[in-house]
Scaffold this motif. Structure first.
Motif, PDB file in Angstrom:
ATOM      1  N   SER A  51     -80.759 -42.943  14.416  1.00 46.73           N
ATOM      2  CA  SER A  51     -81.801 -43.562  15.240  1.00 46.73           C
ATOM      3  C   SER A  51     -82.175 -44.962  14.788  1.00 46.73           C
ATOM      4  O   SER A  51     -82.533 -45.800  15.604  1.00 46.73           O
ATOM      5  N   ASN A  52     -82.109 -45.241  13.494  1.00 46.18           N
ATOM      6  CA  ASN A  52     -82.517 -46.556  13.004  1.00 46.18           C
ATOM      7  C   ASN A  52     -81.724 -46.916  11.750  1.00 46.18           C
ATOM      8  O   ASN A  52     -81.814 -46.205  10.750  1.00 46.18           O
ATOM      9  N   ALA A  53     -80.973 -47.993  11.823  1.00 42.57           N
ATOM     10  CA  ALA A  53     -80.182 -48.445  10.677  1.00 42.57           C
ATOM     11  C   ALA A  53     -80.660 -49.814  10.186  1.00 42.57           C
ATOM     12  O   ALA A  53     -79.936 -50.493   9.472  1.00 42.57           O
ATOM     13  N   ARG A  54     -81.855 -50.209  10.564  1.00 43.42           N
ATOM     14  CA  ARG A  54     -82.358 -51.533  10.154  1.00 43.42           C
ATOM     15  C   ARG A  54     -82.435 -51.661   8.639  1.00 43.42           C
ATOM     16  O   ARG A  54     -82.029 -52.674   8.080  1.00 43.42           O
ATOM     17  N   LEU A  99     -83.744 -54.604  18.256  1.00 45.73           N
ATOM     18  CA  LEU A  99     -83.275 -53.965  17.029  1.00 45.73           C
ATOM     19  C   LEU A  99     -82.035 -53.105  17.272  1.00 45.73           C
ATOM     20  O   LEU A  99     -81.185 -52.993  16.396  1.00 45.73           O
ATOM     21  N   SER A 100     -81.963 -52.509  18.463  1.00 50.04           N
ATOM     22  CA  SER A 100     -80.814 -51.665  18.769  1.00 50.04           C
ATOM     23  C   SER A 100     -80.767 -51.385  20.263  1.00 50.04           C
ATOM     24  O   SER A 100     -81.741 -51.616  20.969  1.00 50.04           O
ATOM     25  N   GLN A 119     -78.522 -48.412  22.994  1.00 51.16           N
ATOM     26  CA  GLN A 119     -77.569 -47.306  22.993  1.00 51.16           C
ATOM     27  C   GLN A 119     -76.921 -47.130  24.350  1.00 51.16           C
ATOM     28  O   GLN A 119     -77.491 -47.486  25.378  1.00 51.16           O
ATOM     29  N   ARG A 164     -74.601 -46.131  19.418  1.00 49.26           N
ATOM     30  CA  ARG A 164     -75.794 -46.968  19.287  1.00 49.26           C
ATOM     31  C   ARG A 164     -75.411 -48.207  18.475  1.00 49.26           C
ATOM     32  O   ARG A 164     -74.773 -48.105  17.439  1.00 49.26           O
ATOM     33  N   HIS A 179     -76.811 -51.280  16.274  1.00 48.14           N
ATOM     34  CA  HIS A 179     -77.960 -51.677  15.461  1.00 48.14           C
ATOM     35  C   HIS A 179     -77.776 -53.149  15.094  1.00 48.14           C
ATOM     36  O   HIS A 179     -76.679 -53.572  14.743  1.00 48.14           O
ATOM     37  N   TYR A 180     -78.871 -53.905  15.149  1.00 45.12           N
ATOM     38  CA  TYR A 180     -78.799 -55.360  15.000  1.00 45.12           C
ATOM     39  C   TYR A 180     -79.838 -55.839  13.999  1.00 45.12           C
ATOM     40  O   TYR A 180     -80.989 -55.395  14.019  1.00 45.12           O
ATOM     41  N   TYR A 181     -79.416 -56.743  13.124  1.00 44.64           N
ATOM     42  CA  TYR A 181     -80.329 -57.368  12.165  1.00 44.64           C
ATOM     43  C   TYR A 181     -79.944 -58.835  12.027  1.00 44.64           C
ATOM     44  O   TYR A 181     -78.782 -59.157  11.788  1.00 44.64           O
TER      45      TYR A 181
END
Length: 145
Positions: A91-94, A62-63, A65, A70, A72-74
């Motif tokens: 921390s999380n850009a999903r 998902l990510s 750093q 960092r 972020h992957y989708y």
């Protein structure tokens, strides 16, 4: 807190869209070379994670750093890959990447018969709406540039 840039790749590794907001350092190579390096790195990380994981990972990675940013992957079911680089405070850009895909990309690109598929995006409407969305995020800060 900030967003540095966003890449959208098709399933064959072609960069369909790229935009940057608060990117401080340029890669020193052509954009085409940068896109190839980014896609190659994603391909390698996905392969490594799937082989080394002690459990079956349905979402893959998902990510990751570094000490400075960092990534972020989708990935969508159709093989589109959305990649966003942010600073470490995000921390999380999903959910953000899923929103970009389902509410912007699908509505403004996939459902638009005037936008050719599998070619780099040249949709001013998509670019404008994406820019507005990114700038509205709670972790976007124009002062970080």
């Amino acid at each position: 807190m900030t967003v540095h840039n966003l890449y959208i790749f098709d399933r064959n590794g072609s960069c369909l869209f790229y935009n940057e907001w608060n990117r401080k350092k340029q890669a020193g190579i052509s954009k085409d070379e940068e896109f190839k390096l980014m896609y190659g790195m994603l391909f390698s990380i996905r392969s490594f994670v799937s082989k080394m994981s002690p459990q079956d990972m349905k979402d893959g990675f998902l990510s990751f750093q570094t000490s400075k940013y960092r990534l972020h992957y989708y990935e969508t079911a159709s093989g589109l890959k959305f990649v966003m680089n942010t600073d470490l405070s995000v921390s999380n850009a999903r959910d953000t990447l899923q929103h970009i895909y389902s509410n912007l990309y699908v509505d403004l690109v996939v459902k638009n018969p005037l936008v050719p598929s599998c070619q780099p995006l040249d949709s001013e409407l998509f670019g404008t709406r994406l820019d507005s969305f990114i700038r509205s995020l709670p972790y976007y800060s124009p002062r970080a540039a």
